[in-house]
Design a protein around this motif. Sequence first.
Motif, PDB file in Angstrom:
ATOM      1  N   LEU A   1      66.924  19.459 -44.745  1.00 16.30           N
ATOM      2  CA  LEU A   1      66.776  19.072 -46.145  1.00 16.30           C
ATOM      3  C   LEU A   1      65.709  17.994 -46.302  1.00 16.30           C
ATOM      4  N   SER A   2      65.678  17.079 -45.327  1.00 18.51           N
ATOM      5  CA  SER A   2      64.663  16.031 -45.376  1.00 18.51           C
ATOM      6  C   SER A   2      63.264  16.628 -45.264  1.00 18.51           C
ATOM      7  N   GLY A   3      63.105  17.591 -44.357  1.00 13.59           N
ATOM      8  CA  GLY A   3      61.803  18.240 -44.221  1.00 13.59           C
ATOM      9  C   GLY A   3      61.421  19.051 -45.440  1.00 13.59           C
ATOM     10  N   MET A   4      62.381  19.760 -46.012  1.00 11.77           N
ATOM     11  CA  MET A   4      62.088  20.592 -47.185  1.00 11.77           C
ATOM     12  C   MET A   4      61.761  19.745 -48.412  1.00 11.77           C
ATOM     13  N   SER A   5      62.328  18.553 -48.486  1.00 10.16           N
ATOM     14  CA  SER A   5      62.054  17.694 -49.647  1.00 10.16           C
ATOM     15  C   SER A   5      60.612  17.211 -49.665  1.00 10.16           C
ATOM     16  N   ARG A   6      59.926  17.288 -48.528  1.00 10.98           N
ATOM     17  CA  ARG A   6      58.525  16.840 -48.458  1.00 10.98           C
ATOM     18  C   ARG A   6      57.538  17.947 -48.800  1.00 10.98           C
ATOM     19  N   ILE A   7      58.027  19.175 -49.001  1.00  9.63           N
ATOM     20  CA  ILE A   7      57.126  20.278 -49.329  1.00  9.63           C
ATOM     21  C   ILE A   7      56.677  20.141 -50.786  1.00  9.63           C
ATOM     22  N   PRO A   8      55.393  20.154 -51.054  1.00  6.40           N
ATOM     23  CA  PRO A   8      54.917  20.014 -52.445  1.00  6.40           C
ATOM     24  C   PRO A   8      55.472  21.128 -53.330  1.00  6.40           C
ATOM     25  N   GLN A   9      55.960  20.763 -54.479  1.00  5.80           N
ATOM     26  CA  GLN A   9      56.530  21.741 -55.413  1.00  5.80           C
ATOM     27  C   GLN A   9      55.470  22.732 -55.884  1.00  5.80           C
ATOM     28  N   GLU A  10      54.198  22.323 -55.852  1.00  3.88           N
ATOM     29  CA  GLU A  10      53.127  23.199 -56.315  1.00  3.88           C
ATOM     30  C   GLU A  10      53.028  24.470 -55.479  1.00  3.88           C
ATOM     31  N   LEU A  11      53.367  24.378 -54.167  1.00  6.85           N
ATOM     32  CA  LEU A  11      53.319  25.559 -53.310  1.00  6.85           C
ATOM     33  C   LEU A  11      54.335  26.601 -53.765  1.00  6.85           C
TER      34      LEU A  11
ATOM     35  N   ARG B   1      55.571  31.676 -56.732  1.00  7.39           N
ATOM     36  CA  ARG B   1      56.311  32.403 -57.768  1.00  7.39           C
ATOM     37  C   ARG B   1      55.357  33.060 -58.763  1.00  7.39           C
ATOM     38  N   LEU B   2      54.215  32.408 -59.026  1.00 10.70           N
ATOM     39  CA  LEU B   2      53.226  33.027 -59.902  1.00 10.70           C
ATOM     40  C   LEU B   2      52.638  34.279 -59.277  1.00 10.70           C
ATOM     41  N   ASP B   3      52.571  34.293 -57.933  1.00  5.30           N
ATOM     42  CA  ASP B   3      52.073  35.472 -57.221  1.00  5.30           C
ATOM     43  C   ASP B   3      53.138  36.546 -57.063  1.00  5.30           C
ATOM     44  N   GLY B   4      54.329  36.279 -57.586  1.00  7.56           N
ATOM     45  CA  GLY B   4      55.390  37.276 -57.530  1.00  7.56           C
ATOM     46  C   GLY B   4      56.248  37.219 -56.289  1.00  7.56           C
ATOM     47  N   ALA B   5      56.179  36.131 -55.531  1.00  5.60           N
ATOM     48  CA  ALA B   5      56.976  36.014 -54.305  1.00  5.60           C
ATOM     49  C   ALA B   5      58.439  35.776 -54.661  1.00  5.60           C
ATOM     50  N   GLY B   6      59.327  36.497 -53.974  1.00  2.00           N
ATOM     51  CA  GLY B   6      60.754  36.299 -54.158  1.00  2.00           C
ATOM     52  C   GLY B   6      61.272  35.193 -53.257  1.00  2.00           C
ATOM     53  N   ALA B   7      62.590  35.002 -53.278  1.00  2.00           N
ATOM     54  CA  ALA B   7      63.190  33.914 -52.514  1.00  2.00           C
ATOM     55  C   ALA B   7      62.989  34.098 -51.015  1.00  2.00           C
TER      56      ALA B   7
ATOM     57  N   PHE C   1      60.711  31.786 -48.573  1.00  2.00           N
ATOM     58  CA  PHE C   1      61.304  31.071 -47.435  1.00  2.00           C
ATOM     59  C   PHE C   1      60.451  31.230 -46.186  1.00  2.00           C
ATOM     60  N   PHE C   2      60.065  32.471 -45.870  1.00  2.00           N
ATOM     61  CA  PHE C   2      59.316  32.709 -44.634  1.00  2.00           C
ATOM     62  C   PHE C   2      57.848  32.290 -44.733  1.00  2.00           C
ATOM     63  N   ALA C   3      57.291  32.281 -45.919  1.00  2.00           N
ATOM     64  CA  ALA C   3      55.874  31.941 -46.059  1.00  2.00           C
ATOM     65  C   ALA C   3      55.638  30.452 -46.226  1.00  2.00           C
ATOM     66  N   ILE C   4      56.590  29.742 -46.852  1.00  2.00           N
ATOM     67  CA  ILE C   4      56.362  28.331 -47.157  1.00  2.00           C
ATOM     68  C   ILE C   4      57.371  27.427 -46.456  1.00  2.00           C
ATOM     69  N   THR C   5      58.660  27.701 -46.702  1.00  2.00           N
ATOM     70  CA  THR C   5      59.694  26.775 -46.221  1.00  2.00           C
ATOM     71  C   THR C   5      59.745  26.713 -44.705  1.00  2.00           C
ATOM     72  N   LEU C   6      59.867  27.863 -44.063  1.00  2.00           N
ATOM     73  CA  LEU C   6      60.035  27.876 -42.604  1.00  2.00           C
ATOM     74  C   LEU C   6      58.859  27.255 -41.863  1.00  2.00           C
ATOM     75  N   PRO C   7      57.606  27.606 -42.174  1.00  2.00           N
ATOM     76  CA  PRO C   7      56.494  26.947 -41.456  1.00  2.00           C
ATOM     77  C   PRO C   7      56.427  25.444 -41.691  1.00  2.00           C
ATOM     78  N   SER C   8      56.907  24.988 -42.840  1.00  2.22           N
ATOM     79  CA  SER C   8      56.794  23.565 -43.177  1.00  2.22           C
ATOM     80  C   SER C   8      57.816  22.691 -42.460  1.00  2.22           C
TER      81      SER C   8
END
Length: 294
Positions: free
Chosen positions: A181-191, A196-202, A206-213
């Motif tokens: 949770l600490s790591g995820m809280s540092r991910i910029p909300q803009e990503l 979501r604007l590109d149509g990415a689902g949950a 997760f695999f494109a942004i959250t997991l690598p971060s």
Amino acid sequence: MASPPSAVARSRAIPYLFILPALLVYGAFSLYPLVRAAQFSLFEWKGFGASTFVGLQNYLDLAGDADFRAAILNALVLIVFYAVIPLVVGLALAAILRRGQVRGMGFFRTVIFLPQVIALVVVAVAWRQIYSPNGLLNDALAAVGLESLTRGWLGDPATALASVGFIGTWVQMGLVMLLLLSGMSRIPQELFEAARLDGAGAVREFFAITLPSVRGEITVALVLTIIAALKTFDLVYMTTSGGPGNATTVPSYEVYFRAFDLREVGSASAVAIVLTIIIFAINVGVTRIGERES
């Protein structure tokens, strides 16, 4: 006549003066006991009286010792409960909480971290009561019509190790989730907004942004939980004492049993050194994999 040290040389020496006390404490309480254990492992000694130098014989005996092999295998199984399951579940729950923006997150983090601050002896006693034949778990199973599944969970060789491992899962889950949770809280909300604007689902998000971060946090979590799994002693001692048979014996409990029950200090020291090497090797491998993928 020697010239006085320059100001540059003195300034370079100052940091070492601050590090030296820490090095002395580390050497006295960590390195020296390790060296002494390595020395004891080369002798046959009962803990008192005369000792006999046997060289590497204690290590050779471990290679053919069925109890030691069982302890190593049990420790590897506990890694699944202490590290793998908390990581998988923790990733999923942390991602859900991060995406859902749950209110009262500070309170929730405190609650999930509570198992980490409770003494493991207290945790073991509480779970031993839950697992007892007349405990809460069997009562709950009987209440929902699953009385055929009730048993003495810690006394059954088929379920004892998994029961102890589940306690480890419960204890480590809070630490893993808090790190993630600490790591995820540092991910910029803009990503996330761009995805979501590109149509990415949950799932894709997760695999494109959250997991690598959070790869750094994953590496830290694995290192801490693997160490906890391999050196666990108090849970085993307070719940099963390595039984039934050797179903839940682990290397750290073998050290205690050989040193204080069998009076084989040399063999116990050999187990301790082998365990130290295994912990070091596994965690170096996990750290290098994490660094290579980051």
